[in-house]
Design a protein around this motif. Structure first.
Motif, PDB file in Angstrom:
ATOM      1  N   ASN A   1     -26.590  44.040   2.178  1.00  0.00           N
ATOM      2  CA  ASN A   1     -26.989  44.027   3.593  1.00  0.00           C
ATOM      3  C   ASN A   1     -25.813  43.674   4.500  1.00  0.00           C
ATOM      4  O   ASN A   1     -25.653  44.257   5.575  1.00  0.00           O
ATOM      5  CB  ASN A   1     -28.164  43.075   3.817  1.00  0.00           C
TER       6      ASN A   1
ATOM      7  N   ILE B   1     -29.068  55.912   0.203  1.00  0.00           N
ATOM      8  CA  ILE B   1     -28.517  55.689   1.542  1.00  0.00           C
ATOM      9  C   ILE B   1     -28.481  56.999   2.313  1.00  0.00           C
ATOM     10  O   ILE B   1     -28.109  58.033   1.779  1.00  0.00           O
ATOM     11  CB  ILE B   1     -27.087  55.112   1.466  1.00  0.00           C
TER      12      ILE B   1
ATOM     13  N   THR C   1     -23.600  46.670   4.826  1.00  0.00           N
ATOM     14  CA  THR C   1     -24.209  47.626   5.762  1.00  0.00           C
ATOM     15  C   THR C   1     -23.956  47.189   7.197  1.00  0.00           C
ATOM     16  O   THR C   1     -23.551  47.994   8.043  1.00  0.00           O
ATOM     17  CB  THR C   1     -25.725  47.733   5.498  1.00  0.00           C
TER      18      THR C   1
ATOM     19  N   ASN D   1     -21.591  49.284   9.830  1.00  0.00           N
ATOM     20  CA  ASN D   1     -22.158  49.845  11.061  1.00  0.00           C
ATOM     21  C   ASN D   1     -21.525  49.257  12.313  1.00  0.00           C
ATOM     22  O   ASN D   1     -21.475  49.904  13.351  1.00  0.00           O
ATOM     23  CB  ASN D   1     -23.677  49.678  11.081  1.00  0.00           C
TER      24      ASN D   1
ATOM     25  N   TYR E   1     -31.599  47.817   6.671  1.00  0.00           N
ATOM     26  CA  TYR E   1     -31.323  46.782   5.682  1.00  0.00           C
ATOM     27  C   TYR E   1     -32.392  46.766   4.599  1.00  0.00           C
ATOM     28  O   TYR E   1     -33.535  47.139   4.832  1.00  0.00           O
ATOM     29  CB  TYR E   1     -31.258  45.410   6.352  1.00  0.00           C
TER      30      TYR E   1
ATOM     31  N   ILE F   1     -24.468  53.819   8.391  1.00  0.00           N
ATOM     32  CA  ILE F   1     -25.673  53.918   7.569  1.00  0.00           C
ATOM     33  C   ILE F   1     -26.886  53.953   8.479  1.00  0.00           C
ATOM     34  O   ILE F   1     -27.085  53.063   9.301  1.00  0.00           O
ATOM     35  CB  ILE F   1     -25.752  52.741   6.582  1.00  0.00           C
TER      36      ILE F   1
ATOM     37  N   ILE G   1     -31.287  52.556   4.309  1.00  0.00           N
ATOM     38  CA  ILE G   1     -30.945  52.203   2.935  1.00  0.00           C
ATOM     39  C   ILE G   1     -32.208  51.739   2.235  1.00  0.00           C
ATOM     40  O   ILE G   1     -33.036  51.041   2.827  1.00  0.00           O
ATOM     41  CB  ILE G   1     -29.838  51.127   2.892  1.00  0.00           C
TER      42      ILE G   1
ATOM     43  N   TYR H   1     -26.518  58.456   5.432  1.00  0.00           N
ATOM     44  CA  TYR H   1     -25.400  58.252   6.350  1.00  0.00           C
ATOM     45  C   TYR H   1     -25.597  59.107   7.593  1.00  0.00           C
ATOM     46  O   TYR H   1     -26.278  60.138   7.558  1.00  0.00           O
ATOM     47  CB  TYR H   1     -24.075  58.632   5.678  1.00  0.00           C
TER      48      TYR H   1
END
Length: 155
Positions: free
Chosen positions: A74, A127, A77, A81, A56, A105, A108, A129
Motif C-alpha cells: 500500500n 493491478i 502504491t 501515485n 489500496y 495505479i 489493486i 495502471y
C-alpha cells in the motif's frame, strides 16, 4: 546465498507468469442501480471515496507478517501515485530498484500471499495502471531484514 535468492525469485516470476497464462476471465460484476432520489453531489462524493479506497488493498482481516507486507504494498502504491521517488525507493533493499516509473495505479486487488521461508515472501496482486486497458498480475517479492519486511523486487 544470493544465488539461492536469485533462483527463488526467478522461479517465483516464472510460476506467476505460468499461472497468469492459465487463468480464466471472470465475468464483470454488474454495477448497482443508483436511486434517482440521490443528489448528484452526494453520488460524486461516494464515487470519489470508493475510487480512493480501491487504489489500496484492504488491510482488515490480516495480521502479523501478512499485514506488514500488505502495508508495504500500500505504501508503494501511495508513493508511486504521488511521484514520491525518495520514499518509494526506501521500501526496497537498494540492490534491485533505482528509479520510479511514471505509471500510476488505478486499482489493486490482492490475489495471494505466500512464504517460501520465514525471511522470504511474496504478495501477488492484480493491478490496473493508468496507461493500460486491462489489469495485469504484479508480484511483490519480499525479504525480511532486521525483523522488517522490505521489497527485494517487483514484477
Amino acid at each position: 546465498m544470493n544465488i539461492q535468492k536469485a533462483l527463488l525469485a526467478s522461479s517465483l516470476v516464472l510460476s506467476v507468469l505460468l499461472m497468469a497464462g492459465c487463468g480464466s476471465d471472470e465475468a464483470e460484476k454488474a454495477s448497482p442501480v443508483q436511486s434517482t432520489e440521490q443528489e448528484p453531489a452526494q453520488t460524486e462524493e461516494k464515487d470519489q471515496v470508493k475510487e480512493e479506497q480501491s487504489v489500496y488493498i484492504d488491510e482488515a482481516g490480516y495480521e502479523g507478517d501478512e499485514l506488514e507486507m500488505i502495508k508495504v504494498v500500500n505504501l508503494s502504491t501511495k508513493y508511486r501515485n504521488e511521484g514520491n521517488e525518495e520514499e518509494y525507493l526506501k521500501l526496497f533493499n537498494g540492490k534491485n530498484m533505482n528509479s520510479l516509473t511514471s505509471m500510476k495505479i488505478e486499482s489493486i486487488k490482492l490475489e495471494d500471499i505466500s512464504f517460501m521461508s520465514d525471511k522470504v515472501g511474496t504478495v501477488r496482486t492484480e493491478i490496473k495502471y493508468d496507461n493500460a486497458e486491462e489489469p495485469s498480475i504484479a508480484l511483490f517479492v519480499f525479504e525480511k531484514s532486521n525483523n522488517k519486511w522490505i521489497l527485494s523486487g517487483t514484477d
